[in-house]
Design a protein around this motif. Structure first.
Motif, PDB file in Angstrom:
ATOM      1  N   ASN A   1       8.773 -12.638 -18.093  1.00  0.00           N
ATOM      2  CA  ASN A   1       9.616 -13.793 -18.388  1.00  0.00           C
ATOM      3  C   ASN A   1       9.241 -14.350 -19.751  1.00  0.00           C
ATOM      4  N   MET A   2      10.158 -15.093 -20.351  1.00  0.00           N
ATOM      5  CA  MET A   2      10.003 -15.594 -21.725  1.00  0.00           C
ATOM      6  C   MET A   2       9.669 -14.448 -22.674  1.00  0.00           C
ATOM      7  N   LEU A   3      10.371 -13.348 -22.482  1.00  0.00           N
ATOM      8  CA  LEU A   3      10.147 -12.145 -23.261  1.00  0.00           C
ATOM      9  C   LEU A   3      10.924 -12.190 -24.572  1.00  0.00           C
ATOM     10  N   ALA A   4      10.465 -11.434 -25.545  1.00  0.00           N
ATOM     11  CA  ALA A   4      11.221 -11.293 -26.782  1.00  0.00           C
ATOM     12  C   ALA A   4      12.556 -10.608 -26.522  1.00  0.00           C
ATOM     13  N   ASP A   5      12.569  -9.689 -25.533  1.00  0.00           N
ATOM     14  CA  ASP A   5      13.771  -8.921 -25.216  1.00  0.00           C
ATOM     15  C   ASP A   5      13.536  -8.221 -23.884  1.00  0.00           C
ATOM     16  N   ALA A   6      14.592  -7.962 -23.121  1.00  0.00           N
ATOM     17  CA  ALA A   6      14.447  -7.245 -21.850  1.00  0.00           C
ATOM     18  C   ALA A   6      13.892  -5.841 -22.064  1.00  0.00           C
TER      19      ALA A   6
ATOM     20  N   LEU B   1       4.459  -4.179 -26.552  1.00  0.00           N
ATOM     21  CA  LEU B   1       4.282  -5.125 -27.648  1.00  0.00           C
ATOM     22  C   LEU B   1       4.993  -4.651 -28.910  1.00  0.00           C
ATOM     23  N   ALA B   2       5.146  -3.352 -29.047  1.00  0.00           N
ATOM     24  CA  ALA B   2       5.826  -2.815 -30.224  1.00  0.00           C
ATOM     25  C   ALA B   2       7.295  -3.218 -30.267  1.00  0.00           C
ATOM     26  N   VAL B   3       7.871  -3.546 -29.096  1.00  0.00           N
ATOM     27  CA  VAL B   3       9.261  -4.000 -29.065  1.00  0.00           C
ATOM     28  C   VAL B   3       9.358  -5.500 -28.816  1.00  0.00           C
ATOM     29  N   GLY B   4       8.236  -6.221 -28.906  1.00  0.00           N
ATOM     30  CA  GLY B   4       8.323  -7.670 -28.875  1.00  0.00           C
ATOM     31  C   GLY B   4       7.318  -8.409 -28.029  1.00  0.00           C
ATOM     32  N   GLY B   5       7.057  -7.938 -26.804  1.00  0.00           N
ATOM     33  CA  GLY B   5       6.106  -8.632 -25.937  1.00  0.00           C
ATOM     34  C   GLY B   5       6.586 -10.016 -25.549  1.00  0.00           C
ATOM     35  N   ASP B   6       5.654 -10.957 -25.436  1.00  0.00           N
ATOM     36  CA  ASP B   6       5.943 -12.349 -25.130  1.00  0.00           C
ATOM     37  C   ASP B   6       6.709 -12.965 -26.299  1.00  0.00           C
TER      38      ASP B   6
ATOM     39  N   ARG C   1       0.808  -1.227   0.000  1.00  0.00           N
ATOM     40  CA  ARG C   1       0.000   0.000   0.000  1.00  0.00           C
ATOM     41  C   ARG C   1       0.835   1.268   0.000  1.00  0.00           C
ATOM     42  N   GLN C   2       2.092   1.169   0.363  1.00  0.00           N
ATOM     43  CA  GLN C   2       2.987   2.321   0.329  1.00  0.00           C
ATOM     44  C   GLN C   2       3.721   2.452  -1.002  1.00  0.00           C
ATOM     45  N   GLY C   3       3.439   1.536  -1.915  1.00  0.00           N
ATOM     46  CA  GLY C   3       4.070   1.599  -3.225  1.00  0.00           C
ATOM     47  C   GLY C   3       5.437   0.963  -3.289  1.00  0.00           C
ATOM     48  N   ARG C   4       5.788   0.158  -2.275  1.00  0.00           N
ATOM     49  CA  ARG C   4       7.063  -0.556  -2.300  1.00  0.00           C
ATOM     50  C   ARG C   4       6.890  -1.866  -3.067  1.00  0.00           C
ATOM     51  N   ALA C   5       7.856  -2.183  -3.920  1.00  0.00           N
ATOM     52  CA  ALA C   5       7.756  -3.373  -4.763  1.00  0.00           C
ATOM     53  C   ALA C   5       8.788  -4.410  -4.368  1.00  0.00           C
ATOM     54  N   ALA C   6       8.451  -5.671  -4.632  1.00  0.00           N
ATOM     55  CA  ALA C   6       9.378  -6.784  -4.475  1.00  0.00           C
ATOM     56  C   ALA C   6       9.102  -7.770  -5.584  1.00  0.00           C
ATOM     57  N   VAL C   7      10.153  -8.452  -6.041  1.00  0.00           N
ATOM     58  CA  VAL C   7       9.986  -9.409  -7.139  1.00  0.00           C
ATOM     59  C   VAL C   7      10.801 -10.662  -6.855  1.00  0.00           C
ATOM     60  N   HIS C   8      10.224 -11.801  -7.199  1.00  0.00           N
ATOM     61  CA  HIS C   8      10.909 -13.094  -7.142  1.00  0.00           C
ATOM     62  C   HIS C   8      10.897 -13.680  -8.535  1.00  0.00           C
ATOM     63  N   SER C   9      12.058 -14.065  -9.038  1.00  0.00           N
ATOM     64  CA  SER C   9      12.164 -14.725 -10.336  1.00  0.00           C
ATOM     65  C   SER C   9      12.927 -16.021 -10.130  1.00  0.00           C
ATOM     66  N   GLY C  10      12.209 -17.142 -10.100  1.00  0.00           N
ATOM     67  CA  GLY C  10      12.823 -18.427  -9.847  1.00  0.00           C
ATOM     68  C   GLY C  10      13.793 -18.842 -10.942  1.00  0.00           C
ATOM     69  N   ALA C  11      14.761 -19.679 -10.560  1.00  0.00           N
ATOM     70  CA  ALA C  11      15.849 -20.052 -11.461  1.00  0.00           C
ATOM     71  C   ALA C  11      15.390 -20.881 -12.656  1.00  0.00           C
ATOM     72  N   ASP C  12      14.243 -21.541 -12.553  1.00  0.00           N
ATOM     73  CA  ASP C  12      13.779 -22.391 -13.647  1.00  0.00           C
ATOM     74  C   ASP C  12      12.994 -21.643 -14.717  1.00  0.00           C
ATOM     75  N   ASN C  13      12.752 -20.365 -14.500  1.00  0.00           N
ATOM     76  CA  ASN C  13      12.016 -19.601 -15.506  1.00  0.00           C
ATOM     77  C   ASN C  13      12.853 -19.421 -16.764  1.00  0.00           C
ATOM     78  N   LEU C  14      12.148 -19.320 -17.891  1.00  0.00           N
ATOM     79  CA  LEU C  14      12.832 -19.269 -19.175  1.00  0.00           C
ATOM     80  C   LEU C  14      13.189 -17.832 -19.536  1.00  0.00           C
ATOM     81  N   PRO C  15      14.395 -17.640 -20.059  1.00  0.00           N
ATOM     82  CA  PRO C  15      14.769 -16.291 -20.489  1.00  0.00           C
ATOM     83  C   PRO C  15      13.972 -15.912 -21.741  1.00  0.00           C
ATOM     84  N   VAL C  16      13.862 -14.633 -21.982  1.00  0.00           N
ATOM     85  CA  VAL C  16      14.462 -13.502 -21.285  1.00  0.00           C
ATOM     86  C   VAL C  16      13.611 -13.137 -20.072  1.00  0.00           C
ATOM     87  N   ILE C  17      14.259 -12.936 -18.915  1.00  0.00           N
ATOM     88  CA  ILE C  17      13.586 -12.550 -17.679  1.00  0.00           C
ATOM     89  C   ILE C  17      14.036 -11.139 -17.324  1.00  0.00           C
TER      90      ILE C  17
END
Length: 233
Positions: free
Chosen positions: A118-123, A173-178, A89-105
Motif C-alpha cells: 500500500n502507498m506504493l509508487a505503482d502497482a 525498488l527498481a520500479v518504485g517501492g514505497d 501451512r498449505q500455502g494458501r493466501a488471503a489478503v485484507h486491504s481496508g478502505a482507508d488505506n492510501l493508494p496505490v494498493i
C-alpha cells in the motif's frame, strides 16, 4: 506505506517473509513467520501488532489463511486502516486491504507465494516483487505467474532463499517501492533444517543494499559455521 512477500513450502514447512517500508524498523512490526505453521504481514495505514497472536493461534489449529484472517479482522474496530496478508501451512493466501488505506494498493497471490503493498509508487511494484521471486525460485516461473500452473520450485532453492528475497526486493525498488521512498527492510526465513535467519535494516538511504551486505556477512564462514552449530528444535 509497505510492501511484503510471504512464501510457504508445504513439503518442508519452510516459511519466509520479506518486508520494506518508507518508515523505520519495519522488521519489528510487520512480518511474522512460523515454520510449519504459516506467516503474516500486518501493515497498512496503521499496523495492528495484535493480529499475529490471533493469526498464529488460528493457523496452528489448521484454520485456512482465509479463516484466520477473517477472525483477526472481525475483532478489529480499525480494520479499515489495515492491510494484512496471511499464508497458511498449505500455502494458501488471503489478503485484507481496508478502505482507508492510501493508494496505490495492490496484492498478487499465487499458491505458496504472495505479495501485497500500500502507498506504493505503482502497482507494478508488487508485480515485480512477486514475479522476480518466481523467476529465481521456480522451474515454471512464467506459467506460475500467468496462473496456468502452481509454482514448482527448484530442487535446491531453499538454500538460497534469503538471497532470492533480497533480489526480489531490489527488483521491486527498481520500479518504485514505497511511494515515499524506502527506508527500512527485513527478511526472515524459518526452517526445520537450519537455524532461522532474521535480518533487519532499520533505517538507511538504500535499505536493499544494506540488507544484501548484512546477508553477505551472515554467509561468511565464521558466522555460517556458528549458525550450523545451533540446535534445530
Amino acid at each position: 506505506m509497505t510492501l511484503s512477500l510471504l512464501h510457504v513450502q508445504p513439503a518442508t514447512g519452510t516459511v519466509a517473509a520479506l518486508t520494506a517500508t518508507g518508515g523505520v524498523a519495519v522488521g519489528g512490526y510487520v512480518h511474522h513467520a512460523w515454520r510449519g505453521i504459516g506467516a503474516c504481514a500486518t501493515q497498512g495505514l496503521a499496523t495492528n501488532p495484535w493480529y499475529p497472536d490471533t493469526l498464529r493461534a488460528a493457523l496452528s489449529q489448521s484454520d485456512s489463511a482465509g479463516q484466520a484472517l477473517a477472525q483477526a479482522v472481525s475483532a478489529d474496530p480499525g480494520a479499515s486502516r489495515r492491510q494484512c496478508l496471511v499464508m497458511d501451512r498449505q500455502g494458501r493466501a488471503a489478503v485484507h486491504s481496508g478502505a482507508d488505506n492510501l493508494p496505490v494498493i495492490a496484492a498478487r497471490c499465487r499458491p505458496t507465494v504472495a505479495a501485497a503493498g500500500n502507498m506504493l509508487a505503482d502497482a507494478e511494484v508488487i508485480e515485480a516483487l512477486l514475479r522476480h521471486f518466481l523467476e529465481q525460485a521456480c522451474v515454471n516461473a512464467e506459467a506460475a505467474w500467468r496462473e496456468v500452473e502452481s509454482p514448482r520450485y527448484r530442487a535446491d532453492y531453499e538454500a538460497l532463499l534469503p538471497e532470492m528475497l533480497v533480489a526480489a526486493l531490489e527488483a521491486a525498488l527498481a520500479v518504485g517501492g514505497d511511494g515515499r521512498g524506502t527506508r527500512s527492510a527485513a527478511l526472515r526465513v524459518e526452517s526445520f533444517s537450519a537455524a532461522p535467519i532474521d535480518l533487519r535494516v532499520d533505517w538507511a538511504e538504500h535499505p536493499a543494499v544494506e540488507l544484501r551486505a548484512l546477508l553477505e556477512r551472515v554467509r561468511e564462514p565464521t558466522f555460517a559455521d556458528f549458525l550450523a552449530s545451533l540446535p534445530l528444535r
